[in-house]
Design a protein around this motif. Structure first.
Motif, PDB file in Angstrom:
ATOM      1  N   ASP A  96       0.774  -1.184  -0.084  1.00 52.68           N
ATOM      2  CA  ASP A  96      -0.135   0.089  -0.071  1.00 52.68           C
ATOM      3  C   ASP A  96       0.898   1.183   0.041  1.00 52.68           C
ATOM      4  N   LEU A  97       1.821   1.264   0.776  1.00 52.40           N
ATOM      5  CA  LEU A  97       2.872   2.339   0.725  1.00 52.40           C
ATOM      6  C   LEU A  97       3.637   2.769  -0.610  1.00 52.40           C
ATOM      7  N   LEU A  98       3.846   1.551  -1.126  1.00 57.01           N
ATOM      8  CA  LEU A  98       4.439   1.635  -2.464  1.00 57.01           C
ATOM      9  C   LEU A  98       3.328   2.227  -3.504  1.00 57.01           C
ATOM     10  N   ALA A  99       2.239   1.668  -3.433  1.00 58.71           N
ATOM     11  CA  ALA A  99       1.136   2.134  -4.265  1.00 58.71           C
ATOM     12  C   ALA A  99       1.011   3.806  -4.292  1.00 58.71           C
ATOM     13  N   GLU A 100       1.318   4.234  -3.041  1.00 58.30           N
ATOM     14  CA  GLU A 100       1.076   5.885  -3.012  1.00 58.30           C
ATOM     15  C   GLU A 100       1.857   6.569  -3.991  1.00 58.30           C
ATOM     16  N   SER A 101       3.202   6.043  -4.127  1.00 54.77           N
ATOM     17  CA  SER A 101       4.164   7.134  -4.996  1.00 54.77           C
ATOM     18  C   SER A 101       5.020   6.400  -5.946  1.00 54.77           C
ATOM     19  N   GLY A 102       4.868   5.001  -5.621  1.00 56.15           N
ATOM     20  CA  GLY A 102       5.662   4.289  -6.868  1.00 56.15           C
ATOM     21  C   GLY A 102       7.111   3.850  -5.952  1.00 56.15           C
ATOM     22  N   HIS A 103       7.195   4.246  -4.971  1.00 57.47           N
ATOM     23  CA  HIS A 103       8.755   3.936  -4.413  1.00 57.47           C
ATOM     24  C   HIS A 103       8.264   3.996  -2.921  1.00 57.47           C
ATOM     25  N   VAL A 104       9.321   3.316  -1.934  1.00 56.41           N
ATOM     26  CA  VAL A 104       9.278   3.332  -0.715  1.00 56.41           C
ATOM     27  C   VAL A 104      10.783   3.074  -0.034  1.00 56.41           C
ATOM     28  N   GLU A 105      10.981   3.780   1.182  1.00 56.66           N
ATOM     29  CA  GLU A 105      12.182   3.685   1.639  1.00 56.66           C
ATOM     30  C   GLU A 105      12.185   2.644   2.912  1.00 56.66           C
ATOM     31  N   VAL A 106      13.219   2.253   3.077  1.00 54.69           N
ATOM     32  CA  VAL A 106      13.239   1.233   4.464  1.00 54.69           C
ATOM     33  C   VAL A 106      12.915   2.098   5.594  1.00 54.69           C
ATOM     34  N   GLU A 107      13.466   3.553   5.711  1.00 52.18           N
ATOM     35  CA  GLU A 107      12.846   4.409   6.690  1.00 52.18           C
ATOM     36  C   GLU A 107      11.589   4.789   6.818  1.00 52.18           C
ATOM     37  N   ASP A 108      10.828   4.716   5.622  1.00 53.58           N
ATOM     38  CA  ASP A 108       9.415   4.804   5.700  1.00 53.58           C
ATOM     39  C   ASP A 108       8.627   3.705   6.295  1.00 53.58           C
ATOM     40  N   ILE A 109       9.307   2.508   6.025  1.00 55.57           N
ATOM     41  CA  ILE A 109       8.566   1.493   6.391  1.00 55.57           C
ATOM     42  C   ILE A 109       8.669   1.144   8.175  1.00 55.57           C
ATOM     43  N   VAL A 110       9.928   1.550   8.379  1.00 51.99           N
ATOM     44  CA  VAL A 110      10.088   1.483   9.932  1.00 51.99           C
ATOM     45  C   VAL A 110       9.133   2.830  10.699  1.00 51.99           C
ATOM     46  N   THR A 111       9.140   3.762  10.103  1.00 53.44           N
ATOM     47  CA  THR A 111       8.305   5.076  10.685  1.00 53.44           C
ATOM     48  C   THR A 111       6.905   4.602  10.640  1.00 53.44           C
ATOM     49  N   ARG A 112       6.427   4.136   9.490  1.00 56.37           N
ATOM     50  CA  ARG A 112       4.770   4.077   9.511  1.00 56.37           C
ATOM     51  C   ARG A 112       4.316   2.530  10.097  1.00 56.37           C
ATOM     52  N   LEU A 113       5.302   1.673  10.054  1.00 56.21           N
ATOM     53  CA  LEU A 113       4.745   0.343  10.548  1.00 56.21           C
ATOM     54  C   LEU A 113       5.375   0.137  11.900  1.00 56.21           C
ATOM     55  N   GLY A 114       6.207   0.677  12.513  1.00 58.41           N
ATOM     56  CA  GLY A 114       7.032   0.564  13.736  1.00 58.41           C
ATOM     57  C   GLY A 114       7.764  -1.025  13.704  1.00 58.41           C
ATOM     58  N   VAL A 115       8.515  -1.055  12.828  1.00 58.31           N
ATOM     59  CA  VAL A 115       9.253  -2.334  12.677  1.00 58.31           C
ATOM     60  C   VAL A 115      10.926  -1.894  12.771  1.00 58.31           C
ATOM     61  N   SER A 116      11.604  -2.772  12.968  1.00 61.75           N
ATOM     62  CA  SER A 116      13.173  -2.606  12.901  1.00 61.75           C
ATOM     63  C   SER A 116      13.452  -2.504  11.445  1.00 61.75           C
ATOM     64  N   PRO A 117      14.699  -1.764  11.232  1.00 61.48           N
ATOM     65  CA  PRO A 117      15.169  -1.856   9.699  1.00 61.48           C
ATOM     66  C   PRO A 117      15.404  -3.343   9.074  1.00 61.48           C
ATOM     67  N   ALA A 118      16.009  -4.203  10.082  1.00 64.95           N
ATOM     68  CA  ALA A 118      16.206  -5.603   9.695  1.00 64.95           C
ATOM     69  C   ALA A 118      14.820  -6.018   9.157  1.00 64.95           C
TER      70      ALA A 118
END
Length: 263
Positions: free
Chosen positions: A12-34
């Motif tokens: 879903d994050l990817l669909a918003e703009s066509g790209h997603v960064e690891v930092e975006d996932i960490v911030t939005r989903l509250g998971v670790s970078p790994a």
């Protein structure tokens, strides 16, 4: 949040703009970078995205959907409906998916369900669809058997319609069908903008032991051009935006209304 929920959220994050960064996932989903990197690697192996340094893009997708698939004011409600529909599907089932944005959300969810992607010598799911975007989305899943109905392509919706589609549909038996519509009215039932799609939807629904109309609440009470004549409309999956009056009106006509929980 389960792993399946995370993978769906990343898409879903990817669909918003066509790209997603690891930092975006960490911030939005509250998971670790790994964890974020492992999830991206998993989706890349499933060919749902292309990995980049520090993130991912949609570069691996081989087609562009019509605009109505990319600009959707009711995406959250459709995701909720997709989750409720997915809960009805058991491994090994034979299901029908018509086209439309809600069924596209359901197909995306099915593509990340762990039980459907577990190693198996037989199909964990069989999907019959007249929507080529849904077929393409699921085709990379080796455990999911895909049958495309054939027919003439409607470029506005990516759906196959016409007499060839009807002939093929008469040769299949479905456990469950999920029918996307443009409007659903307590008196008239489900309606579709295109008459060819309405005919295919009707045949698909009638070939299933159980069929469910999937429609977000913005479509409730609306009427489009073509009715699904001959379809015994018994089940509707919608979101919590449906009014109490509309829900009661459907139930008075004998239609079960399943309201998907808000996320």
């Amino acid at each position: 949040m389960t792993r399946t929920d995370r993978l769906t959220a990343i898409l879903d994050l990817l669909a918003e703009s066509g790209h997603v960064e690891v930092e975006d996932i960490v911030t939005r989903l509250g998971v670790s970078p790994a964890t974020a990197r492992r999830d991206l690697d998993s989706l890349a192996k499933q060919r749902l995205l292309s990995r980049t340094r520090g993130g991912a893009t949609t570069g691996s997708v081989a087609y562009d959907l019509p605009g109505r698939y990319n600009r959707d004011d009711h995406a959250e409600a459709k995701q909720e409906i997709a989750l409720a529909a997915s809960a009805l599907i058991r491994p090994g089932a034979v299901i029908g998916l018509s086209g439309g944005t809600t069924n596209t959300a359901l197909a995306q969810l099915l593509s990340t369900r762990e039980d459907l992607n577990a190693p198996s010598h037989t199909p964990t799911l069989t999907v019959v669809t007249n929507a080529i975007n849904i077929a393409s989305q699921l085709a990379v899943r080796p455990n999911i058997k895909i049958m495309v109905t054939g027919g003439i392509l409607n470029p506005r919706s990516y759906e196959l319609v016409g007499p060839y589609t009807d002939v093929i549909m008469q040769k299949v038996a479905l456990d469950i069908a999920f029918i996307g519509v443009n409007g659903v009215d307590p008196d008239l039932g489900p309606t579709i903008t295109d008459e060819g799609e309405a005919m295919v939807n009707t045949v698909m629904a009638r070939r299933a032991t159980e069929s469910y109309v999937v429609a977000d609440s913005s479509k409730v009470g609306r009427r489009s051009f073509a009715a699904m004549a001959g379809y015994d409309f018994r089940h509707l999956i919608t979101d919590s935006g449906i009014s109490a009056e509309h829900k009661a009106a459907f139930e008075a006509k004998g239609t079960e209304v399943i309201v998907a929980p808000a996320s």
